[in-house]
Design a protein around this motif. Structure first.
Motif, PDB file in Angstrom:
ATOM      1  N   THR A 237      66.910  48.275  47.036  1.00 30.18           N
ATOM      2  CA  THR A 237      66.905  49.719  47.264  1.00 30.18           C
ATOM      3  C   THR A 237      68.338  50.209  47.193  1.00 30.18           C
ATOM      4  O   THR A 237      69.195  49.757  47.965  1.00 30.18           O
TER       5      THR A 237
ATOM      6  N   PHE B  56      69.740  45.996  50.161  1.00 29.72           N
ATOM      7  CA  PHE B  56      70.149  47.404  50.118  1.00 29.72           C
ATOM      8  C   PHE B  56      71.508  47.487  49.460  1.00 29.72           C
ATOM      9  O   PHE B  56      72.409  46.687  49.757  1.00 29.72           O
TER      10      PHE B  56
ATOM     11  N   ARG C 143      71.570  42.362  52.956  1.00 29.25           N
ATOM     12  CA  ARG C 143      70.205  41.919  53.193  1.00 29.25           C
ATOM     13  C   ARG C 143      69.519  42.820  54.225  1.00 29.25           C
ATOM     14  O   ARG C 143      70.109  43.171  55.249  1.00 29.25           O
ATOM     15  N   ARG C 144      68.289  43.194  53.918  1.00 32.56           N
ATOM     16  CA  ARG C 144      67.531  44.123  54.775  1.00 32.56           C
ATOM     17  C   ARG C 144      67.463  43.626  56.218  1.00 32.56           C
ATOM     18  O   ARG C 144      67.657  44.408  57.165  1.00 32.56           O
ATOM     19  N   ASP C 145      67.194  42.337  56.432  1.00 23.28           N
ATOM     20  CA  ASP C 145      67.059  41.813  57.790  1.00 23.28           C
ATOM     21  C   ASP C 145      68.368  41.930  58.562  1.00 23.28           C
ATOM     22  O   ASP C 145      68.365  42.171  59.778  1.00 23.28           O
TER      23      ASP C 145
ATOM     24  N   LEU D 191      62.997  49.704  52.930  1.00 25.89           N
ATOM     25  CA  LEU D 191      63.987  49.085  52.044  1.00 25.89           C
ATOM     26  C   LEU D 191      63.414  47.861  51.357  1.00 25.89           C
ATOM     27  O   LEU D 191      62.525  47.193  51.885  1.00 25.89           O
TER      28      LEU D 191
ATOM     29  N   ARG E   7      68.674  45.588  59.637  1.00 25.73           N
ATOM     30  CA  ARG E   7      67.768  45.944  60.723  1.00 25.73           C
ATOM     31  C   ARG E   7      68.324  45.511  62.080  1.00 25.73           C
ATOM     32  O   ARG E   7      68.199  46.226  63.077  1.00 25.73           O
TER      33      ARG E   7
ATOM     34  N   THR F  67      57.245  47.215  46.885  1.00 28.25           N
ATOM     35  CA  THR F  67      58.643  47.374  47.261  1.00 28.25           C
ATOM     36  C   THR F  67      59.529  46.626  46.279  1.00 28.25           C
ATOM     37  O   THR F  67      59.332  45.431  46.040  1.00 28.25           O
TER      38      THR F  67
ATOM     39  N   GLU G  95      64.281  43.973  49.664  1.00 27.74           N
ATOM     40  CA  GLU G  95      64.914  42.811  50.294  1.00 27.74           C
ATOM     41  C   GLU G  95      66.414  43.017  50.461  1.00 27.74           C
ATOM     42  O   GLU G  95      67.024  42.528  51.412  1.00 27.74           O
TER      43      GLU G  95
END
Length: 355
Positions: free
Chosen positions: A9, A89, A163-165, A85, A168, A5, A87
């Protein structure tokens, strides 16, 4: 062999983008930070745009999907958000560009600020419009951050690294019958619940002004449609904020604060619909509540328990009784004072025989 990864992304949703997409994709290839992937998501079976993108697929960091059905911008972006994704986006619009060190600068700051949900730079307009889009950093505790965001109503952070987290926990972008006109602000509020928004105070991002800019599509809407779309910001912000309020008092505050932000005009704030009078503002507030009911979200109007109980009615009645007693006493004291003031005058009148 399973592909690792990448750090970033890049999601690029596009529809009718033949005029500008080549410049946007070339800009990505020129980034000095190279650990990224690009997912080009072509909406509505737009084969002409897909053809413009094909030469870039020779770069193994780029891939493309062509959707047969029209998803619109929010549906297309939601499809991208559901992909695996990195870390970070990056939501890249097909007509925008950046400096070559854009990713490098933002990633460095994001690593230095591990509690940042978004890192972004100042945006300069090019083409028919000049000027800058600048949004101050938003830091502090969760409710303080949300209050700043609601006041500012700036979308600049969405053009940075998210940030991906944080994404989410935010979930997907809401859809509505107004093409999601206000939903980017709602979604950013949800992203902001995770952590701070950090501004890099330099011009690293360039937006192109042209007739097809999405944000211009609502300028010619009738007032009724603008007003309807504006009420969705009210319901969306409630949906974003209420889950992180820990007390009834906090929920009550934010309900009033959001309603005020929607219906009361103030300088230097942006509005999709302007309520130019108290009557228009009150009507808009009522329409906001009606929209909340239509969306089945009246539970977001939770009031402090005392306002929903017989105890409140008793307390209110007692307070009114006390106020009436105080008013009666004040009136009696005032009457006595006036009588006292009249006595010397009466004596003088009697002495001189004045009737």
């Amino acid at each position: 062999m399973k592909r690792l990864t990448p750090t970033i992304t890049v999601g690029m949703p596009v529809y009718n983008g033949t005029k500008y997409i080549e410049g946007a994709l070339k800009c990505l290839q020129q980034q000095t930070f190279r650990d990224f992937e690009v997912i080009i998501s072509v909406d509505g079976n737009d084969l002409a745009t897909a053809e413009k993108c094909r030469p870039f697929l020779d770069d193994n960091r780029f891939r493309m999907i062509v959707h047969q059905e029209r998803l619109d911008w929010f549906g297309n972006l939601n499809w991208l958000l559901k992909q695996p994704l990195g870390e970070f986006f990056c939501y890249r619009q097909h007509d925008d560009t950046t400096t070559a060190d854009f990713f490098e600068r933002l990633v460095r700051t994001a690593w230095e600020k591990p509690d940042a949900a978004a890192v972004y730079a100042d945006c300069k307009w090019m083409g028919g419009r000049t000027g800058m889009d600048i949004a101050a950093s938003i830091e502090g505790d969760t409710l303080h951050r949300l209050r700043q965001h609601i006041e500012q109503k700036e979308p600049v952070a969405v053009r940075g690294l998210l940030r991906r987290d944080a994404i989410r926990q935010a979930g997907l972008i809401r859809a509505d019958e107004y093409r999601g006109l206000s939903e980017i602000f709602v979604w950013l509020a949800k992203v902001l619940r995770w952590g701070s928004f950090i501004r890099i105070p330099e011009t690293l991002y360039y937006r192109l002004d042209h007739e097809e800019n999405y944000h211009k599509q609502w300028f010619e809407w009738p007032d009724e449609r603008k007003r309807g779309s504006w009420t969705t910001l009210y319901t969306g912000l409630l949906e974003a904020v209420m889950p992180v309020c820990s007390t009834a008092e906090e929920r009550f505050f934010f309900h009033q604060f959001i309603l005020d932000r929607i219906a009361v005009i103030r300088p230097n704030q942006s509005y999709h619909y302007l309520a130019h009078s108290p009557h228009a503002g009150g009507s808009l507030m009522i329409e906001c509540l009606q929209r909340l009911a239509t969306e089945g979200s009246m539970h977001l109007l939770e009031l402090p328990a005392i306002l929903q109980s017989n105890e409140y009615d008793r307390a209110l009645s007692a307070e009114i009784k006390t106020l009436r007693e105080k008013n009666s006493k004040l009136e009696a004291d005032l009457l006595a004072f006036r009588r006292e003031q009249m006595r010397p005058r009466e004596k003088i009148r009697r002495f001189f025989g004045i009737r």
